[in-house]
Design an enzyme around this catalytic site. Structure first.
Site, PDB file in Angstrom:
ATOM      1  N   GLY A  93       0.815  -1.196   0.000  1.00 20.16           N
ATOM      2  CA  GLY A  93       0.000   0.000   0.000  1.00 20.16           C
ATOM      3  C   GLY A  93       0.853   1.251   0.000  1.00 20.16           C
ATOM      4  N   LYS A 125       6.116  -7.723   2.636  1.00 25.64           N
ATOM      5  CA  LYS A 125       5.868  -7.482   4.068  1.00 25.64           C
ATOM      6  C   LYS A 125       4.699  -8.365   4.498  1.00 25.64           C
ATOM      7  CE  LYS A 125       5.289  -3.058   3.716  1.00 25.64           C
ATOM      8  NZ  LYS A 125       5.394  -3.087   2.251  1.00 25.64           N
ATOM      9  N   HIS A 134       0.167   0.952   9.461  1.00 27.30           N
ATOM     10  CA  HIS A 134      -1.055   1.313   8.748  1.00 27.30           C
ATOM     11  C   HIS A 134      -2.037   2.049   9.652  1.00 27.30           C
ATOM     12  CE1 HIS A 134       0.465  -2.199   6.404  1.00 27.30           C
ATOM     13  NE2 HIS A 134       0.246  -1.340   5.417  1.00 27.30           N
ATOM     14  N   GLY A 165       9.255  30.908  19.302  1.00 21.42           N
ATOM     15  CA  GLY A 165       8.880  30.177  20.507  1.00 21.42           C
ATOM     16  C   GLY A 165      10.023  29.663  21.340  1.00 21.42           C
TER      17      GLY A 165
END
Length: 571
Positions: free
Chosen positions: A55, A106, A220, A396
């Site tokens: 993916g 994977k 994921h 900052g």
């Protein structure tokens, strides 16, 4: 959730086109979401093709690792979705020659099924294909057998080792064996500081409170195996390492490589801190870190967090890791610097001569030390407030800078405070070394100038302090180019000095004069909220900076007010 995308359904294709535009050695395979090497030889001359993928959303994996010496092709599914079988098959057909192809997968169900089916279809066409599954996630060691665990960031190391073996001309069987052996000696564990958000989805996969982190997550957006309170980087690194070392049974004297991987929203600064902690921990265990990398190698979209991978190595694996590759996302050899500090013991540093203090000087120094301690305490107590104010119109960092100033002031030894000029010079040197950014030079210059004004006045009279105060302000103005009304620390310092000097000239006691100075500084700092900034970072914001007082001016008020109970007498 705001994203830099056009339409969620187009993100993968448009991303691949963007990758290809940056990598002349890579092309997109027709209408498939597949990146392949441009320079693939004729079929008879091809080395073993190396194909991986999964993916999208893990960038720079997998497209960033396409190139000679690593992947021949990367097959990219939709975000966090396994690519279809036909795309994998197209990649095999386009890149495999007579020596065949190795698929590095994977260990997720969708990837195993689609890559596995593509391998079978390719074999039916006469193409030799082997599949190596990477299951390096040790977080699941107490819940699943090795073959059931997820494949995560350590997979990138397998890409490199197998790709180098293929580039050397090894056979498919040898390349597969090398990859399987490397995978068996690989372990990874990760931690998330928050969830990630898919394109087109309003909310993240999970959310964590400010006092929570997720340990042992995948890539994921799925949750981890344990939710914990946040830990300092050293402790968190140790917790991840212990699990990996135990799983791989790595013991004293062994050799490893280390990969610290960002999950998509982690600054390089933090990854380097984790790498530092990991190497220190491994060295304490007498485990030799032969190579180390810190960066984002296999991400989870915009997830904040990281993973740590260790792989047991020998000379053969190191040679493969060191071999050249054209893949643009591979960071290089990762050599570990054995000595990171330059010995400066023989370098001359200016040293102030510290005279011994007689009783009078010691008493004066003790009173001044008490005043400095009060300043330090005030700056520490106001750190958060100064940070918030500075973040409104700057970067900052003022709160942290003033905290460092407080530490330096508090650490000033009594013996360096015996005279006024000596004390000011010593403070200036301390602040110069302690504070980065603009505050350090401003305060150091001011104190140095004031010290020079009082060079022959060990215990100045009030009007002499006022003259030194004016000299300090002039030094700041000269150095930074600011003047009254520019929305800087001078808008508190100048009215403070003027009120102090005026009160003294009217016969007021030094205590009352200083009280007037503090009140004038407070009024001046408050007025900066309505000033248009003309110098410094706030000037870049223009009108947007208006509405909040200048943090530097407020810091001046903090230490001026802290001095008030101590002003008078001989101190």
């Amino acid at each position: 959730m705001k994203k830099l995308v056009n339409h969620p359904s187009d993100v993968v294709r448009e991303m691949l086109e963007g990758i290809a535009l940056q990598a002349p050695n890579v092309v997109i395979l027709g209408e498939e979401n597949v990146l392949i090497r441009r320079d693939i030889p004729e079929s008879y001359a091809r080395p073993v093709a190396l194909i991986s993928g999964g993916g999208s959303g893990h960038e720079p994996a997998h497209g960033g690792y396409v190139g000679a010496g690593m992947l021949s092709a990367a097959v990219c599914g939709e975000v966090f979705t396994s690519p279809p079988t036909d795309a994998v098959l197209a990649a095999i057909r386009a890149t495999a020659g007579q020596k065949g192809a190795l698929l590095i997968v994977k260990n997720y169900t969708g990837d195993r099924l689609n890559f596995g089916l593509a391998a079978e279809l390719a074999r039916a066409e006469g193409i030799p294909v082997e599949v190596v599954t990477v299951a390096d996630d040790v977080a699941l060691r107490g819940h699943a057998e090795r073959h059931q665990r997820r494949g995560i960031a350590g997979t990138v190391l397998i890409h490199k080792i197998a790709g180098a073996a293929a580039a050397r001309g090894a056979t498919l069987e040898v390349v597969a064996a090398i990859a399987r052996d490397a995978a068996a000696n690989l372990g990874t564990m990760g931690v998330a500081l928050d969830g990630c958000t898919l394109p087109g989805v309003e909310k993240s996969s999970f959310t964590l409170a400010d006092d929570e982190i997720e340990i042992g997550l995948g890539i994921h957006g799925e949750k981890g195996v344990e939710r914990s309170a946040p830990l300092p980087a050293n402790e968190l690194t140790e917790a991840l390492l212990i699990n990996i070392l135990d799983e791989l049974a790595i013991t004293r004297g062994e050799r490893v490589v280390l990969l610290v991987n960002g999950l998509g929203a982690t600054p390089q600064m933090e990854l380097d801190i984790v790498l530092r902690a990991a190497i220190a921990s491994l060295r304490c265990r007498e485990v030799y870190v032969e190579r180390a990398w810190a960066g984002t190698f296999l991400s989870a979209l915009n997830m904040p967090g990281c993973s740590i991978s260790l792989m047991r190595v020998d000379d053969g694996k190191l040679a493969l890791l060191d071999a050249h590759t054209d893949a643009h996302a591979w960071p290089g050899k990762g050599c570990v610097n054995p000595t990171i500090r330059l010995d400066t013991s023989g370098v001359h540093h200016e040293e102030s001569v510290v005279p011994s203090l007689d009783a009078a000087r010691a008493a004066w120094a003790a009173r001044l030390k008490a005043a400095l301690d009060a300043i330090a305490l005030a700056l520490v107590e106001n750190e958060a407030r100064l940070t918030e104010l500075d973040a409104f119109a700057g970067d900052g960092d003022l709160g942290v800078s003033m905290r460092r100033a407080a530490d330096a002031v508090a650490a000033t030894p009594v013996h360096a405070l015996g005279t006024a000029p000596q004390a000011l010079a010593s403070l200036g040197a301390s602040l110069r070394r302690a504070i980065a950014g603009s505050s350090g030079p401003f305060y150091a210059t001011a104190l140095l100038r004031a010290s020079r004004h009082l060079a022959d006045k060990p215990e100045p009279a009030p009007h002499e302090w006022a003259q030194a105060f004016r000299g300090a302000i002039e030094a700041i103005s000269e150095l930074g180019g600011a003047k009254a009304g520019d929305r800087t620390m001078l808008d508190a310092l100048i009215p403070a000095h003027d009120a102090f000097e005026e009160a003294l000239n009217h016969g007021q006691t030094v205590q009352r004069a200083w009280a007037a100075a503090v009140a004038a500084a407070e009024h001046g700092a408050h007025a900066t909220a309505h000033m248009h900034p003309r110098v410094g970072r706030a000037s870049y914001l223009g009108e947007r900076a208006i509405g909040s007082p200048d943090a530097g001016a407020v810091a001046v008020v903090c230490w001026l007010a802290a001095l008030r109970p101590h002003v008078g007498g001989k101190a």
